[in-house]
Scaffold this active site. Structure first.
Site, PDB file in Angstrom:
ATOM      1  N   LYS A  11      61.122 -53.593 -12.282  1.00 17.20           N
ATOM      2  CA  LYS A  11      60.472 -52.213 -12.946  1.00 17.20           C
ATOM      3  C   LYS A  11      61.701 -51.574 -14.467  1.00 17.20           C
ATOM      4  O   LYS A  11      62.029 -51.572 -13.526  1.00 17.20           O
ATOM      5  CB  LYS A  11      59.714 -51.656 -12.208  1.00 17.20           C
ATOM      6  CG  LYS A  11      58.760 -52.553 -11.209  1.00 17.20           C
ATOM      7  CD  LYS A  11      57.382 -51.973  -9.842  1.00 17.20           C
ATOM      8  CE  LYS A  11      56.667 -52.788  -9.562  1.00 17.20           C
ATOM      9  NZ  LYS A  11      55.759 -52.468  -8.617  1.00 17.20           N
ATOM     10  N   TYR A  51      48.232 -56.771 -13.768  1.00 14.96           N
ATOM     11  CA  TYR A  51      47.665 -56.490 -12.521  1.00 14.96           C
ATOM     12  C   TYR A  51      45.909 -56.108 -12.925  1.00 14.96           C
ATOM     13  O   TYR A  51      45.483 -55.177 -12.024  1.00 14.96           O
ATOM     14  CB  TYR A  51      48.541 -54.943 -12.631  1.00 14.96           C
ATOM     15  CG  TYR A  51      49.819 -54.864 -12.252  1.00 14.96           C
ATOM     16  CD1 TYR A  51      50.227 -54.874 -11.283  1.00 14.96           C
ATOM     17  CD2 TYR A  51      50.731 -54.498 -13.179  1.00 14.96           C
ATOM     18  CE1 TYR A  51      50.737 -54.811 -10.197  1.00 14.96           C
ATOM     19  CE2 TYR A  51      52.363 -54.200 -12.330  1.00 14.96           C
ATOM     20  CZ  TYR A  51      52.378 -54.818 -11.129  1.00 14.96           C
ATOM     21  OH  TYR A  51      53.654 -54.515 -10.242  1.00 14.96           O
ATOM     22  N   ASN A 114      58.781 -48.023  -7.609  1.00 14.01           N
ATOM     23  CA  ASN A 114      59.521 -48.806  -5.896  1.00 14.01           C
ATOM     24  C   ASN A 114      59.951 -50.149  -6.550  1.00 14.01           C
ATOM     25  O   ASN A 114      60.142 -51.426  -5.784  1.00 14.01           O
ATOM     26  CB  ASN A 114      57.878 -49.144  -5.129  1.00 14.01           C
ATOM     27  CG  ASN A 114      57.015 -50.424  -5.488  1.00 14.01           C
ATOM     28  OD1 ASN A 114      57.178 -50.483  -7.094  1.00 14.01           O
ATOM     29  ND2 ASN A 114      56.239 -50.538  -4.988  1.00 14.01           N
ATOM     30  N   HIS A 117      58.915 -56.074  -8.627  1.00 14.65           N
ATOM     31  CA  HIS A 117      57.201 -56.801  -8.086  1.00 14.65           C
ATOM     32  C   HIS A 117      57.418 -57.966  -8.018  1.00 14.65           C
ATOM     33  O   HIS A 117      58.435 -58.442  -8.486  1.00 14.65           O
ATOM     34  CB  HIS A 117      56.031 -56.806  -9.246  1.00 14.65           C
ATOM     35  CG  HIS A 117      55.492 -57.513  -9.158  1.00 14.65           C
ATOM     36  ND1 HIS A 117      54.057 -57.292  -8.780  1.00 14.65           N
ATOM     37  CD2 HIS A 117      55.312 -59.191 -10.068  1.00 14.65           C
ATOM     38  CE1 HIS A 117      53.288 -58.785  -9.297  1.00 14.65           C
ATOM     39  NE2 HIS A 117      54.123 -59.273  -9.276  1.00 14.65           N
ATOM     40  N   GLU A 128      51.227 -65.897 -11.993  1.00 10.50           N
ATOM     41  CA  GLU A 128      52.234 -65.086 -12.978  1.00 10.50           C
ATOM     42  C   GLU A 128      53.576 -65.701 -13.207  1.00 10.50           C
ATOM     43  O   GLU A 128      53.751 -65.161 -14.533  1.00 10.50           O
ATOM     44  CB  GLU A 128      52.642 -64.545 -11.374  1.00 10.50           C
ATOM     45  CG  GLU A 128      51.599 -63.315 -10.872  1.00 10.50           C
ATOM     46  CD  GLU A 128      52.149 -62.349  -9.895  1.00 10.50           C
ATOM     47  OE1 GLU A 128      51.046 -61.868  -9.345  1.00 10.50           O
ATOM     48  OE2 GLU A 128      53.080 -62.368  -9.333  1.00 10.50           O
TER      49      GLU A 128
HETATM   50  P1  ADP Z   1      53.348 -54.555  -3.829  1.00  6.80           P
HETATM   51  O1  ADP Z   1      54.104 -54.981  -5.000  1.00  6.80           O
HETATM   52  O2  ADP Z   1      54.215 -54.702  -2.859  1.00  6.80           O
HETATM   53  O3  ADP Z   1      52.533 -56.683  -4.187  1.00  6.80           O
HETATM   54  P2  ADP Z   1      50.229 -54.610  -4.489  1.00  6.80           P
HETATM   55  O4  ADP Z   1      49.898 -55.376  -4.981  1.00  6.80           O
HETATM   56  O5  ADP Z   1      49.476 -53.810  -2.961  1.00  6.80           O
HETATM   57  O6  ADP Z   1      51.729 -54.207  -3.593  1.00  6.80           O
HETATM   58  O7  ADP Z   1      50.247 -52.920  -5.321  1.00  6.80           O
HETATM   59  C1  ADP Z   1      51.177 -52.965  -6.697  1.00  6.80           C
HETATM   60  C2  ADP Z   1      51.436 -52.429  -7.189  1.00  6.80           C
HETATM   61  O8  ADP Z   1      50.792 -50.978  -6.738  1.00  6.80           O
HETATM   62  C3  ADP Z   1      52.624 -51.481  -5.823  1.00  6.80           C
HETATM   63  O9  ADP Z   1      53.694 -52.063  -6.036  1.00  6.80           O
HETATM   64  C4  ADP Z   1      52.568 -49.733  -6.683  1.00  6.80           C
HETATM   65  O10 ADP Z   1      53.529 -49.815  -7.804  1.00  6.80           O
HETATM   66  C5  ADP Z   1      51.534 -49.190  -6.441  1.00  6.80           C
HETATM   67  N1  ADP Z   1      50.325 -49.433  -5.737  1.00  6.80           N
HETATM   68  C6  ADP Z   1      49.781 -49.881  -4.814  1.00  6.80           C
HETATM   69  N2  ADP Z   1      49.472 -49.360  -3.978  1.00  6.80           N
HETATM   70  C7  ADP Z   1      49.619 -47.835  -4.476  1.00  6.80           C
HETATM   71  C8  ADP Z   1      49.426 -46.623  -3.688  1.00  6.80           C
HETATM   72  N3  ADP Z   1      48.692 -46.302  -3.150  1.00  6.80           N
HETATM   73  N4  ADP Z   1      49.454 -45.067  -4.909  1.00  6.80           N
HETATM   74  C9  ADP Z   1      50.235 -45.559  -5.865  1.00  6.80           C
HETATM   75  N5  ADP Z   1      50.776 -46.329  -6.181  1.00  6.80           N
HETATM   76  C10 ADP Z   1      50.389 -47.878  -5.096  1.00  6.80           C
HETATM   77 MG    MG Z   2      51.125 -57.073  -4.405  1.00  2.17          MG
END
Ligand code: ADP
Ligand code: MG
Length: 141
Positions: A11, A51, A114, A117, A128
């Site tokens: 990211k 997304y 974070n 992805h 994807e």
């Molecule tokens: P992952 O990336 O671990 O698969 P998710 O698919 O649940 O997680 O969410 C996609 C992305 O959305 C996350 O990587 C994060 O950047 C963001 N995200 C998820 N949950 C939250 C939240 N509660 N608050 C802010 N951003 C979030």
């Molecule tokens: Mg995810």
């Protein structure tokens, strides 16, 4: 276990921190191979489409803004059990909860920024990978 191909995105925060190489090294050390890659700045439309599954979530707008805040490094990673292995290497979505030694524990600052992805299932990996690398050989997806 099967040979799988999964989608990984470093990211904008990770690209800004200049740690593309350090993160890719972790994938390689774990036995994953980079079979396609591109560094580019996503458009808003692309980020929203990628997304779309999260479009009803409260964090969607911030997620899209963040994902278009700078270039990303998108890769297809291939190897034994690549989908789950990549998720293990990434660590939990919230870096505060990510296990020590995972990518998010070491490189991520917050649940928004974070670092990485990774596809979360066989179905999402197929979709994807095709989203970014439509010409990648289908037999190996
Ligand atoms: P992952 O990336 O671990 O698969 P998710 O698919 O649940 O997680 O969410 C996609 C992305 O959305 C996350 O990587 C994060 O950047 C963001 N995200 C998820 N949950 C939250 C939240 N509660 N608050 C802010 N951003 C979030
Ligand atoms: Mg995810």
């Amino acid at each position: 276990m099967a040979i799988e191909t999964t989608l990984s995105i470093l990211k904008p925060d990770a690209v800004r921190k200049n740690v593309i190489g350090q993160i890719v090294s972790r994938f390689e050390a774990a036995g994953l191979q980079v079979v396609a890659a591109q560094l580019r700045h996503l458009s808003r439309r692309e980020a929203e489409a990628f997304y779309a599954v999260h479009s009803e979530r409260g964090f969607f707008k911030d997620l899209v803004e963040f994902m278009i805040s700078g270039p990303v490094f998108v890769q297809a990673l291939r190897g034994e059990g690549a989908i789950a292995l990549n998720r293990d290497l990434m660590g939990a979505t919230d870096p505060k909860k990510a296990a020590p030694g995972t990518i998010r524990a070491d490189f991520a600052d917050s649940i928004d920024a974070n670092a990485v992805h990774g596809s979360d299932s066989v179905e999402t990996a197929r979709a994807e990978v095709a989203f970014f690398f439509p010409t990648l050989a289908i037999h190996a997806r």
